[in-house]
Motif scaffolding. Sequence first.
Motif, mmCIF file in Angstrom:
data_model
loop_
_atom_site.group_PDB
_atom_site.id
_atom_site.type_symbol
_atom_site.label_atom_id
_atom_site.label_comp_id
_atom_site.label_asym_id
_atom_site.label_seq_id
_atom_site.Cartn_x
_atom_site.Cartn_y
_atom_site.Cartn_z
ATOM 1 N N PRO A 140 -3.702 0.224 -2.978
ATOM 2 C CA PRO A 140 -4.276 1.542 -2.704
ATOM 3 C C PRO A 140 -3.230 2.647 -2.740
ATOM 4 O O PRO A 140 -2.102 2.472 -2.265
ATOM 5 C CB PRO A 140 -4.850 1.388 -1.288
ATOM 6 C CG PRO A 140 -4.063 0.292 -0.672
ATOM 7 C CD PRO A 140 -3.678 -0.644 -1.786
ATOM 8 N N ILE A 200 -3.043 6.135 -1.168
ATOM 9 C CA ILE A 200 -3.711 7.008 -0.206
ATOM 10 C C ILE A 200 -2.897 8.287 -0.061
ATOM 11 O O ILE A 200 -1.716 8.236 0.275
ATOM 12 C CB ILE A 200 -3.885 6.313 1.151
ATOM 13 C CG1 ILE A 200 -4.658 5.003 0.965
ATOM 14 C CG2 ILE A 200 -4.604 7.229 2.137
ATOM 15 C CD1 ILE A 200 -4.868 4.234 2.229
ATOM 16 N N ALA A 225 0.858 -1.187 0.000
ATOM 17 C CA ALA A 225 0.000 0.000 0.000
ATOM 18 C C ALA A 225 0.893 1.235 0.000
ATOM 19 O O ALA A 225 1.970 1.237 0.613
ATOM 20 C CB ALA A 225 -0.897 -0.002 1.228
#
Length: 379
Positions: free
Chosen positions: A142, A144, A116
Motif C-alpha cells: 500500500p 498511503i 507499507a
Amino acid sequence: MKTIAILGSTGSIGTQTLDIAAHHPERFRVAALAAGSNVELLVEQAHRFRPEIVSVATKAHAERLAALVPAGTRVLYGDEGVRAVAAENDADVVVSAMVGSAGCEPTLAAIDAGKAIALANKETLVAAGRIVTERARLRGVPLIPVDSEHSAIFQSLNGSRIDDVLALTLTASGGSFRDRGRHELANVTVADALKHPNWSMGAKVTIDSATMANKGLEVIEAHWLFGVDYDRIRVLVHPESIIHSYVEFLDKSVIAQLGVPDMRVPIQYALTFPERPSSPADSLDLAALGKLTFRPMDFERYPMMRLAYEAGRAGGTATAVFNAANEVAVSRFLSGAVPFLAIESIVESTLAKHDVVGAADLGAIREADAWARDFAAKL
C-alpha cells in the motif's frame, strides 16, 4: 504493535511522526531512523526511541554519531545506510519523508522489501510515478499518502469507486505571498518567503508553497496516487487551510476532509489506517472561525502551476526535470544566489530545453534529473 522506520527523521514530517509514536507508545515501535546532518537531534531521537539502526549522510557524521548513541545501536551512513533503514529491518511501515528526489530509490527499496509506505516525499511520485505505482501494485504494497491534501482525498474516497469521481480538488494556502501581486515580489527576501502563515514546514517546502511549485508537485502526485487524469485535478486557493481537499462525484455530491492545520493528523492516519485513535491535535471549532474563504487558482500569478500541469501532461521525464530544476532553483534562492522570481524562469527555461523521453525507465529518469540539475545550475 506496529513497527516503523523513518526516512528523514529530523525533518518536519519525521519529528512529527515521532511525536505520534510518543503519543501512542502502545501502538508503535521505532525500528530505524535515517537523517541527513542533524546529528544532535538524531542522538536525542536515538536515546528516546531506541531504534536498532540509525543512518546519517556522511562517514564523518557517522563517526561522531557512533560515540553518542545508545549501546547496541547500529550506525550507518550514505546510500547504504538509507537503504538499511528503508529495507533491511523488521519495520511494517516506512515513512518516506526525505526531501527531494533523493527519496525515490530508498522508497523503491522499501517497496521491494514488502514494506507499507506512508508517503510524504511527493518527489518520489513526481520523478518516477509510473515505476513506483507499478512496483507497489506488483508487490501488493500500500502507498498511503501523508501530505494533508492527498490524505484528505484518500479519506474522502474511502468506500467510493474512482470511476464515480468527477474531479479532485486540491486546496492551497497561497503561501507566504498570497496577498501580494507579482509586482511586489521582485525584491522579497529569503526570510520573507519562509514566513508561512499556516504551516510549520522545512525551508524547501515553504519556498515551494510561496511559488506554488508545491501544489504543482501535488497535482502530479495526485495523478499517480489516484489514477485521475490532469483535466480532472483542480486547485483552489483556501487561505485558512481548514478544508484540506475534496472530491466531487458524478452525482455532484462533494465529500471533503476538514481539520485544523496540523500535520500530525494525516501522518497518524497513514500509520493507523483504517483505525482513528486519539490525536494530539486540537479540535476544529467552525463557530470560532466564523467563515472560510476561497479564490480561484491564478495561473498567471503562479506560473509554476502552469508549468507543473504542462510537465504532467507531457509525461515521461518531463516531471523529473520540473522537479530537479525546481530543487536547484530553490537552493540557489535560499543561498542568495538568485532572486525569488528567478525560480520560475529557471524551471521554465530548463523544461523548454529538455527533450522528453516517454515511458522512461529509472536510468532515463536519473539521466534527465542529472541533466536538469546541471542545466539549471548554469542559468
